[in-house]
Enzyme design. Structure first.
Site, mmCIF file in Angstrom:
data_model
loop_
_atom_site.group_PDB
_atom_site.id
_atom_site.type_symbol
_atom_site.label_atom_id
_atom_site.label_comp_id
_atom_site.label_asym_id
_atom_site.label_seq_id
_atom_site.Cartn_x
_atom_site.Cartn_y
_atom_site.Cartn_z
ATOM 1 N N LYS A 70 -2.650 -60.768 26.286
ATOM 2 C CA LYS A 70 -1.305 -60.888 25.716
ATOM 3 C C LYS A 70 -1.040 -62.391 25.641
ATOM 4 O O LYS A 70 -0.521 -63.000 26.578
ATOM 5 C CB LYS A 70 -0.301 -60.159 26.617
ATOM 6 C CG LYS A 70 1.067 -60.008 25.991
ATOM 7 C CD LYS A 70 1.919 -59.073 26.832
ATOM 8 C CE LYS A 70 3.370 -59.094 26.395
ATOM 9 N NZ LYS A 70 3.614 -58.544 25.068
HETATM 10 N N1 PPE Z 1 1.493 -54.175 21.501
HETATM 11 C C1 PPE Z 1 1.989 -55.427 21.364
HETATM 12 C C2 PPE Z 1 1.436 -56.289 20.297
HETATM 13 C C3 PPE Z 1 2.997 -55.854 22.219
HETATM 14 O O1 PPE Z 1 3.477 -57.095 22.090
HETATM 15 C C4 PPE Z 1 3.504 -54.994 23.214
HETATM 16 C C5 PPE Z 1 4.609 -55.439 24.119
HETATM 17 C C6 PPE Z 1 2.950 -53.690 23.320
HETATM 18 C C7 PPE Z 1 1.945 -53.333 22.450
HETATM 19 C C8 PPE Z 1 3.391 -52.726 24.372
HETATM 20 O O2 PPE Z 1 2.980 -53.116 25.656
HETATM 21 P P1 PPE Z 1 3.810 -52.734 26.977
HETATM 22 O O3 PPE Z 1 5.038 -53.555 26.956
HETATM 23 O O4 PPE Z 1 2.908 -53.069 28.087
HETATM 24 O O5 PPE Z 1 4.101 -51.282 26.896
HETATM 25 N N2 PPE Z 1 5.528 -56.353 23.555
HETATM 26 C C9 PPE Z 1 6.388 -57.150 24.402
HETATM 27 C C10 PPE Z 1 6.991 -58.321 23.645
HETATM 28 C C11 PPE Z 1 8.262 -58.111 22.909
HETATM 29 C C12 PPE Z 1 8.883 -59.418 22.435
HETATM 30 O O6 PPE Z 1 9.549 -59.387 21.389
HETATM 31 O O7 PPE Z 1 8.753 -60.447 23.081
HETATM 32 C C13 PPE Z 1 7.373 -56.306 25.157
HETATM 33 O O8 PPE Z 1 7.638 -55.166 24.786
HETATM 34 O O9 PPE Z 1 7.866 -56.790 26.161
#
Ligand code: PPE
Length: 303
Positions: A157
């Protein structure tokens, strides 16, 4: 964004306004930084709890490892830093943003200035709006592709990866949609700008397999909940028209929680309302994060 009082920076809490970096911060120029998004919820008993804190911190250290970014603090200290930041700001519910980045002092791609770490926390409501959470959102497939795993590393990430997400997000929001769906380099559905995606068709759920997407912690929670509900879920590739034909579709993410998708590319999904499986998952998810499910207490770190 709502300002709070303190931010944890390089090992200690400082005032919000003092948590500054130099303009020649390496990560600002080249995007090599790793971060997390974590939510803390107010539970039914009045206490606050951080959802799956350990898993988020583990993923942060995994992202750093993948990018070969040395972490200057042990994991346990970062877990404590998240808890401390919430406590210091007396926040009942908030979003927590740890970030590890290369500092200043040296420039150029070969430079390796020391890693710095910050943890901020602030109140953040429904990411795709309260309406979206309740009635579902309108999604558009972006013309931007999700990157190939050998272009950028999908297990990390990383800050720089979000240029791809932002391009997709701007594109579709400007056209009046709520969120962007990205396809992978082979043309299959991958994920949204900041969410994983699920569909449900004929009582069977599907979600994108891990190789092309971020391994979402909410995705993992939903997979466990689907198993508990006796709904089979296949982690396999699917196409955009499979989403058009699905009975239900929804996004998962820390920020987005479980958000129903009402339309993709102007095609109604199911009857255009959040379906029964999506609703059930939302109920279970919110019961867990608010401490109402004894079986999932291990997912909560009480502040
Ligand atoms: N894919 C991506 C590309 C992504 O950024 C997130 C989280 C997810 C999947 C889901 O992952 P999880 O949060 O572990 O379920 N995106 C984060 C960033 C949002 C932002 O605008 O900054 C979040 O949801 O915190």
């Amino acid at each position: 964004m709502q300002k709070t009082e303190r931010i944890w920076l390089d090992g200690r809490l400082v005032a919000w306004d003092e948590a500054q970096v130099h303009v020649l911060t390496h990560s600002l120029h080249y995007g090599l930084a790793v971060f997390e998004g974590i939510r803390c919820y107010e539970c039914h008993d009045g206490r606050s709890a951080i959802f799956r804190l350990r898993e988020h911190v583990d993923r942060l250290y995994g992202s750093a490892h993948v990018l070969d970014l040395p972490m200057p603090f042990p994991r346990e200290q970062l877990i404590e830093a998240c808890l401390e930041t919430v406590r210091a700001n007396r926040l009942r519910e908030c979003y927590i943003r740890p970030i590890a980045f290369l500092g200043d002092g040296e420039m150029g791609l070969a430079a390796r200035p020391a890693t710095r770490v910050a943890v901020a926390a602030w109140p953040w409501g429904a990411y795709l709006g309260d309406e979206g959470l309740r009635h579902g959102i309108r999604v558009k497939t972006s013309s931007f592709q999700r990157f190939h795993p050998n272009t950028l590393l999908t297990k990390a990430k990383a800050s720089g990866h979000y240029v791809n997400s932002i391009l997709a997000s701007y594109e579709v929001r400007r056209a009046g949609y709520d969120e962007a769906l990205l396809l992978d380099v082979d043309g299959y559905v991958s994920e949204a700008s900041g969410e994983n995606v699920f569909i449900v068709t004929g009582g069977v759920a599907k979600t994108t397999p891990l190789p092309t997407v971020l391994g979402g912690i909410t995705r993992d929670a939903v997979l466990q909940l689907l198993a508990e509900l006796g709904i089979p879920c296949r982690e396999e590739r699917f196409t955009r028209d499979e989403v058009y034909l699905a009975d239900e579709a929804f996004f998962t993410g820390t920020a987005a929680e479980v958000t129903p998708i009402r339309e993709l590319d102007d095609r109604c999904i199911g009857d255009g309302k959040p379906g029964p499986t999506t609703r059930r998952l939302q109920e279970l998810f919110f019961a867990i994060v608010r401490g109402r499910d004894d079986r999932r207490r291990s997912w909560l770190a009480y502040v």
